[in-house]
Write a protein that holds these residues in place. Structure first.
Motif, PDB file in Angstrom:
ATOM      1  N   ARG A   1       0.851  -1.188   0.000  1.00 34.41           N
ATOM      2  CA  ARG A   1       0.000   0.000   0.000  1.00 34.41           C
ATOM      3  C   ARG A   1       0.887   1.238   0.000  1.00 34.41           C
ATOM      4  NH1 ARG A   1      -5.217   2.059   1.331  1.00 34.41           N
ATOM      5  NH2 ARG A   1      -5.872   0.445  -0.115  1.00 34.41           N
ATOM      6  N   LEU A   2       0.759   2.067  -1.049  1.00 36.71           N
ATOM      7  CA  LEU A   2       1.506   3.324  -1.155  1.00 36.71           C
ATOM      8  C   LEU A   2       0.526   4.460  -0.880  1.00 36.71           C
ATOM      9  CD1 LEU A   2       3.393   2.222  -4.356  1.00 36.71           C
ATOM     10  CD2 LEU A   2       4.318   2.337  -2.056  1.00 36.71           C
TER      11      LEU A   2
ATOM     12  N   SER B   1       7.975 -20.698  -2.578  1.00 37.16           N
ATOM     13  CA  SER B   1       9.265 -20.144  -2.158  1.00 37.16           C
ATOM     14  C   SER B   1       9.736 -19.065  -3.144  1.00 37.16           C
ATOM     15  CB  SER B   1      10.312 -21.247  -1.989  1.00 37.16           C
ATOM     16  OG  SER B   1      10.641 -21.820  -3.223  1.00 37.16           O
ATOM     17  N   GLN B   2       9.408 -19.228  -4.430  1.00 35.58           N
ATOM     18  CA  GLN B   2       9.760 -18.212  -5.426  1.00 35.58           C
ATOM     19  C   GLN B   2       8.955 -16.934  -5.201  1.00 35.58           C
ATOM     20  OE1 GLN B   2       8.893 -20.695  -8.807  1.00 35.58           O
ATOM     21  NE2 GLN B   2      11.032 -21.301  -9.069  1.00 35.58           N
ATOM     22  N   PHE B   3       7.681 -17.086  -4.854  1.00 31.85           N
ATOM     23  CA  PHE B   3       6.840 -15.938  -4.504  1.00 31.85           C
ATOM     24  C   PHE B   3       7.431 -15.204  -3.305  1.00 31.85           C
ATOM     25  CE2 PHE B   3       3.328 -14.403  -1.779  1.00 31.85           C
ATOM     26  CZ  PHE B   3       2.742 -13.471  -2.617  1.00 31.85           C
ATOM     27  N   ASP B   4       7.788 -15.961  -2.278  1.00 36.40           N
ATOM     28  CA  ASP B   4       8.347 -15.374  -1.072  1.00 36.40           C
ATOM     29  C   ASP B   4       9.628 -14.595  -1.391  1.00 36.40           C
ATOM     30  OD1 ASP B   4       8.260 -15.239   1.951  1.00 36.40           O
ATOM     31  OD2 ASP B   4      10.224 -16.155   1.672  1.00 36.40           O
ATOM     32  N   ALA B   5      10.477 -15.174  -2.248  1.00 37.35           N
ATOM     33  CA  ALA B   5      11.722 -14.497  -2.621  1.00 37.35           C
ATOM     34  C   ALA B   5      11.442 -13.202  -3.377  1.00 37.35           C
ATOM     35  CB  ALA B   5      12.586 -15.425  -3.476  1.00 37.35           C
ATOM     36  N   LEU B   6      10.473 -13.232  -4.297  1.00 38.10           N
ATOM     37  CA  LEU B   6      10.141 -12.021  -5.050  1.00 38.10           C
ATOM     38  C   LEU B   6       9.585 -10.941  -4.121  1.00 38.10           C
ATOM     39  CD1 LEU B   6       8.367 -11.821  -8.491  1.00 38.10           C
ATOM     40  CD2 LEU B   6       7.884 -10.193  -6.682  1.00 38.10           C
ATOM     41  N   VAL B   7       8.642 -11.336  -3.261  1.00 34.65           N
ATOM     42  CA  VAL B   7       7.993 -10.362  -2.378  1.00 34.65           C
ATOM     43  C   VAL B   7       9.000  -9.742  -1.412  1.00 34.65           C
ATOM     44  CG1 VAL B   7       6.291 -10.142  -0.513  1.00 34.65           C
ATOM     45  CG2 VAL B   7       5.698 -11.378  -2.612  1.00 34.65           C
ATOM     46  N   ARG B   8       9.893 -10.544  -0.867  1.00 31.35           N
ATOM     47  CA  ARG B   8      10.885 -10.022   0.077  1.00 31.35           C
ATOM     48  C   ARG B   8      11.916  -9.129  -0.607  1.00 31.35           C
ATOM     49  NH1 ARG B   8      10.650 -12.290   5.098  1.00 31.35           N
ATOM     50  NH2 ARG B   8       9.308 -14.119   5.285  1.00 31.35           N
ATOM     51  N   SER B   9      12.176  -9.396  -1.885  1.00 32.45           N
ATOM     52  CA  SER B   9      13.206  -8.624  -2.594  1.00 32.45           C
ATOM     53  C   SER B   9      12.661  -7.377  -3.286  1.00 32.45           C
ATOM     54  CB  SER B   9      13.885  -9.504  -3.649  1.00 32.45           C
ATOM     55  OG  SER B   9      12.986  -9.802  -4.715  1.00 32.45           O
ATOM     56  N   LEU B  10      11.347  -7.272  -3.452  1.00 27.15           N
ATOM     57  CA  LEU B  10      10.773  -6.154  -4.198  1.00 27.15           C
ATOM     58  C   LEU B  10      11.184  -4.836  -3.551  1.00 27.15           C
ATOM     59  CD1 LEU B  10       7.480  -5.905  -6.007  1.00 27.15           C
ATOM     60  CD2 LEU B  10       8.060  -4.053  -4.447  1.00 27.15           C
ATOM     61  N   HIS B  11      11.755  -3.949  -4.367  1.00 30.68           N
ATOM     62  CA  HIS B  11      12.290  -2.673  -3.881  1.00 30.68           C
ATOM     63  C   HIS B  11      11.817  -1.562  -4.817  1.00 30.68           C
ATOM     64  CE1 HIS B  11      16.086   0.024  -3.301  1.00 30.68           C
ATOM     65  NE2 HIS B  11      15.056   0.487  -2.627  1.00 30.68           N
ATOM     66  N   ILE B  12      11.095  -0.615  -4.260  1.00 28.00           N
ATOM     67  CA  ILE B  12      10.677   0.543  -5.047  1.00 28.00           C
ATOM     68  C   ILE B  12      11.840   1.532  -5.045  1.00 28.00           C
ATOM     69  CG2 ILE B  12       9.006   2.407  -5.316  1.00 28.00           C
ATOM     70  CD1 ILE B  12       7.002   0.573  -3.800  1.00 28.00           C
ATOM     71  N   VAL B  13      12.462   1.690  -6.197  1.00 27.80           N
ATOM     72  CA  VAL B  13      13.640   2.538  -6.358  1.00 27.80           C
ATOM     73  C   VAL B  13      13.248   3.984  -6.608  1.00 27.80           C
ATOM     74  CG1 VAL B  13      15.729   2.896  -7.738  1.00 27.80           C
ATOM     75  CG2 VAL B  13      14.928   0.570  -7.264  1.00 27.80           C
ATOM     76  N   ASP B  14      12.211   4.175  -7.423  1.00 25.56           N
ATOM     77  CA  ASP B  14      11.798   5.517  -7.841  1.00 25.56           C
ATOM     78  C   ASP B  14      10.302   5.679  -7.643  1.00 25.56           C
ATOM     79  OD1 ASP B  14      11.332   7.978  -9.002  1.00 25.56           O
ATOM     80  OD2 ASP B  14      11.938   7.362 -11.026  1.00 25.56           O
ATOM     81  N   PHE B  15       9.915   6.393  -6.579  1.00 25.62           N
ATOM     82  CA  PHE B  15       8.497   6.610  -6.291  1.00 25.62           C
ATOM     83  C   PHE B  15       7.854   7.570  -7.293  1.00 25.62           C
ATOM     84  CE2 PHE B  15       9.870   4.630  -2.443  1.00 25.62           C
ATOM     85  CZ  PHE B  15       8.747   4.003  -1.933  1.00 25.62           C
ATOM     86  N   GLY B  16       8.667   8.208  -8.146  1.00 24.73           N
ATOM     87  CA  GLY B  16       8.139   9.052  -9.211  1.00 24.73           C
ATOM     88  C   GLY B  16       7.346   8.263 -10.244  1.00 24.73           C
ATOM     89  N   LEU B  17       7.482   6.931 -10.222  1.00 22.18           N
ATOM     90  CA  LEU B  17       6.685   6.078 -11.110  1.00 22.18           C
ATOM     91  C   LEU B  17       5.207   6.293 -10.876  1.00 22.18           C
ATOM     92  CD1 LEU B  17       6.348   3.581 -13.039  1.00 22.18           C
ATOM     93  CD2 LEU B  17       6.531   2.156 -10.986  1.00 22.18           C
ATOM     94  N   PHE B  18       4.833   6.551  -9.635  1.00 25.96           N
ATOM     95  CA  PHE B  18       3.424   6.644  -9.254  1.00 25.96           C
ATOM     96  C   PHE B  18       3.000   8.112  -9.244  1.00 25.96           C
ATOM     97  CE2 PHE B  18       5.656   3.358  -6.731  1.00 25.96           C
ATOM     98  CZ  PHE B  18       5.196   2.247  -7.410  1.00 25.96           C
ATOM     99  N   VAL B  19       2.437   8.563 -10.370  1.00 20.27           N
ATOM    100  CA  VAL B  19       2.021   9.976 -10.457  1.00 20.27           C
ATOM    101  C   VAL B  19       0.522  10.086 -10.510  1.00 20.27           C
ATOM    102  CG1 VAL B  19       4.117  10.821 -11.502  1.00 20.27           C
ATOM    103  CG2 VAL B  19       2.326   9.891 -12.963  1.00 20.27           C
TER     104      VAL B  19
END
Length: 196
Positions: free
Chosen positions: A144-145, A178-196
């Motif tokens: 949630r952003l 386990s692949q889902f868990d790895a993706l979810v734990r690694s997800l990193h929002i680098v640029d919040f400017g994506l969400f305008v």
């Protein structure tokens, strides 16, 4: 053992680790700008990362009281997550949809990416005019952003019973979890400017 690849999503504004063998669906067909879709080459599992408009939980106020006590740390977000699961069931024309569990995966990296709330559920989805619906394990994560009015949703669709033989074995489903868990734990929002 799964090997992973760090992928740039949405032009690099988000990064996440995916299984290295997944295929970017945009290489095969048109994908909406608000989605990143990946397909597994050896199964019918798919991954969707989607930017959605924030669901307003204020109209869920009465339902909040019915949420199980163990989910009280974020009752409104649990309801939002359930809404996204129900919306997916509607889009899939699911004959039934059952939630098995809900949990929080905290972001303990120290960056601004919100923690994920994760739902595990099952939907019975009719496919290709078959009389017996496919059973699809749904793994869904919500980020949630609040300030951007965005719900970022990650979904793994894992067919566990299929009339056309495309089902994933129990072992395959555990690997996908386990692949889902790895993706979810690694997800990193680098640029919040994506969400305008």
């Amino acid at each position: 053992m799964t090997s992973y690849q760090k992928r740039d999503l949405f032009g690099g504004a988000i990064t996440a680790n995916t299984p290295s063998n997944v295929i970017d669906a945009a290489d095969l067909r048109q994908v909406p700008d608000t989605q990143e879709v990946f397909l597994f080459p050896d199964s019918n599992i798919s991954i969707i990362v989607e930017i959605l408009e924030k669901v307003d939980a204020s109209h869920f106020e009465d339902a909040v009281k019915q949420v199980h006590a163990s989910y009280c740390h974020a009752p409104k977000l649990i309801l939002v997550l359930r809404f996204h699961f129900a919306s997916l069931a509607h889009d899939n024309s699911a004959q039934s949809a059952t939630i098995e569990s809900v949990a929080v995966i905290p972001n303990d990296r120290g960056d601004a990416t919100p923690s994920a709330i994760v739902l595990v559920g099952v939907q019975n989805v009719p496919k290709f005019n078959h009389s017996t619906p496919d059973e699809v394990l749904i793994l869904l994560a919500l980020y949630r952003l609040e300030q951007k009015n965005v719900d970022l949703v990650v979904t793994f669709n894992i067919p566990t019973a299929s009339s056309d033989g495309g089902a994933v074995s129990r072992e395959g489903a555990e690997v996908a979890r386990s692949q889902f868990d790895a993706l979810v734990r690694s997800l990193h929002i680098v640029d919040f400017g994506l969400f305008v």
